[in-house]
Design a protein around this motif. Structure first.
Motif, short mmCIF file in Angstrom:
data_model
loop_
_atom_site.label_atom_id
_atom_site.label_comp_id
_atom_site.label_asym_id
_atom_site.label_seq_id
_atom_site.Cartn_x
_atom_site.Cartn_y
_atom_site.Cartn_z
N HIS A 151 -5.87 3.83 -6.36
CA HIS A 151 -4.40 3.37 -5.93
C HIS A 151 -3.38 4.21 -5.63
O HIS A 151 -2.61 4.50 -4.83
CB HIS A 151 -3.85 2.42 -7.13
N TYR A 152 -3.43 5.61 -6.60
CA TYR A 152 -2.44 6.73 -6.48
C TYR A 152 -2.71 7.21 -4.80
O TYR A 152 -1.83 7.62 -4.21
CB TYR A 152 -2.66 7.54 -7.31
N ALA A 153 -4.19 7.63 -4.73
CA ALA A 153 -4.25 8.02 -3.22
C ALA A 153 -3.72 6.95 -2.25
O ALA A 153 -3.15 7.66 -1.16
CB ALA A 153 -5.59 8.15 -3.04
N ASN A 154 -4.17 5.67 -2.32
CA ASN A 154 -3.49 4.85 -1.28
C ASN A 154 -1.81 4.57 -1.24
O ASN A 154 -1.39 4.56 -0.26
CB ASN A 154 -4.25 3.42 -1.60
N VAL A 155 -1.26 4.85 -2.35
CA VAL A 155 0.29 4.64 -2.35
C VAL A 155 0.70 5.88 -1.73
O VAL A 155 1.53 5.62 -0.81
CB VAL A 155 0.73 4.34 -3.93
N LEU A 156 0.19 7.13 -1.80
CA LEU A 156 0.60 8.20 -1.34
C LEU A 156 0.32 8.10 0.26
O LEU A 156 1.27 8.50 1.03
CB LEU A 156 -0.24 9.35 -1.85
N ALA A 157 -0.88 7.68 0.61
CA ALA A 157 -1.05 7.51 2.11
C ALA A 157 -0.28 6.25 2.88
O ALA A 157 0.23 6.60 3.93
CB ALA A 157 -2.53 7.27 2.13
N THR A 158 0.01 5.33 2.23
CA THR A 158 0.91 4.17 2.85
C THR A 158 1.74 3.44 1.78
O THR A 158 1.57 2.42 1.36
CB THR A 158 0.17 2.94 3.43
N PRO A 159 2.76 4.30 1.30
CA PRO A 159 3.64 3.80 0.55
C PRO A 159 4.27 2.41 0.90
O PRO A 159 4.75 1.78 0.05
CB PRO A 159 4.70 4.97 0.16
N GLU A 160 4.60 2.33 2.17
CA GLU A 160 5.16 1.05 2.59
C GLU A 160 4.35 -0.19 2.09
O GLU A 160 5.09 -1.31 2.04
CB GLU A 160 5.46 1.24 4.16
N HIS A 161 3.10 -0.04 1.88
CA HIS A 161 2.38 -1.26 1.63
C HIS A 161 2.53 -1.61 0.26
O HIS A 161 2.18 -2.69 -0.28
CB HIS A 161 0.85 -0.99 2.11
N TYR A 162 3.22 -0.65 -0.63
CA TYR A 162 3.32 -1.19 -2.12
C TYR A 162 4.79 -1.14 -2.41
O TYR A 162 4.89 -1.36 -3.80
CB TYR A 162 2.59 0.13 -2.67
N THR A 163 5.50 -1.25 -1.47
CA THR A 163 7.03 -1.54 -2.04
C THR A 163 7.18 -3.00 -2.78
O THR A 163 8.27 -2.84 -3.64
CB THR A 163 8.07 -1.66 -0.97
N GLY A 164 6.51 -3.85 -2.75
CA GLY A 164 6.55 -4.96 -3.43
C GLY A 164 5.45 -4.99 -4.39
O GLY A 164 5.53 -6.30 -5.26
#
Length: 199
Positions: free
Chosen positions: A42-55
């Motif tokens: 999850h940390y790697a994914n949030v770093l790569a595409t934070p816009e997908h995790y704003t909600g």
């Protein structure tokens, strides 16, 4: 017991030192039912595409912090002084380079008045742990980071040097019996006497 995720783990993924790293570490405290491997993914994914995790219920604060950091402009920053002011360091031969370099950066802040490194200094996420920074009309809430309760103490006893050396084993026994080391006082009982700090 869950295997911890620390700042070095996250920096290996590409997170930079600073407030965003602190935000990421705070999320890890509860784990929210995720395994270490799932959290790292999850940390790697949030770093790569934070816009997908704003909600996202768990990772939204981290995602928003990453987006905010990416959108910072040079004029949002206060320039550092070109050279660091001098600072006191106690036990410098035993202090890691990362802590010394962090202190040098802190001594370049325009609000810095004075600074010092204590003998237990080690690299933190802003100011080194064991670093002391006096500022003029400024408070730096993220100065140290997440090492709450990390400290050392010096006790001075009014005893003669020869008395100490004659009773050194007794003093060591008392220190071992009444000192606690590590997160959550992790080194206790029979293990404390084997800790390198007691050598």
């Amino acid at each position: 017991m869950k295997t911890p995720i620390n700042g070095n783990d996250l920096m290996a993924l590409g997170y930079a030192e600073g407030a965003v790293l602190g935000t990421a570490l705070k999320i890890n405290r509860d784990r929210n039912g995720f395994t270490r491997e799932q959290m790292m993914e999850h940390y790697a994914n949030v770093l790569a595409t934070p816009e997908h995790y704003t909600g996202d219920k768990v990772f939204s604060k981290l995602a928003i912090a990453l987006i905010k950091k990416a959108n910072e402009k040079p004029e949002d920053f206060i320039a550092l002084n070109p050279t660091p002011d001098s600072f006191s360091a106690y036990g410098l031969d035993h202090i890691e380079d990362g802590a010394i370099n962090q202190m040098k950066v802190a001594m370049q802040l325009p609000v810095t008045v004075a600074g010092a490194l204590m003998p237990d200094a080690h690299q933190g996420y802003g100011l080194p742990i064991g670093g002391v920074l006096a500022t003029n009309n400024a408070v730096i809430p993220y100065g140290v980071g997440v090492d709450i309760g990390c400290r050392m103490a010096l006790s001075v006893y009014d005893i003669a040097e020869d008395f100490y050396y004659a009773n050194q084993d007794k003093f060591k026994r008392e220190l071992v019996a009444h000192s606690k080391f590590g997160a959550g006082h992790g080194f206790q009982g029979q293990y404390k006497s084997d800790h390198a700090v007691m050598e």
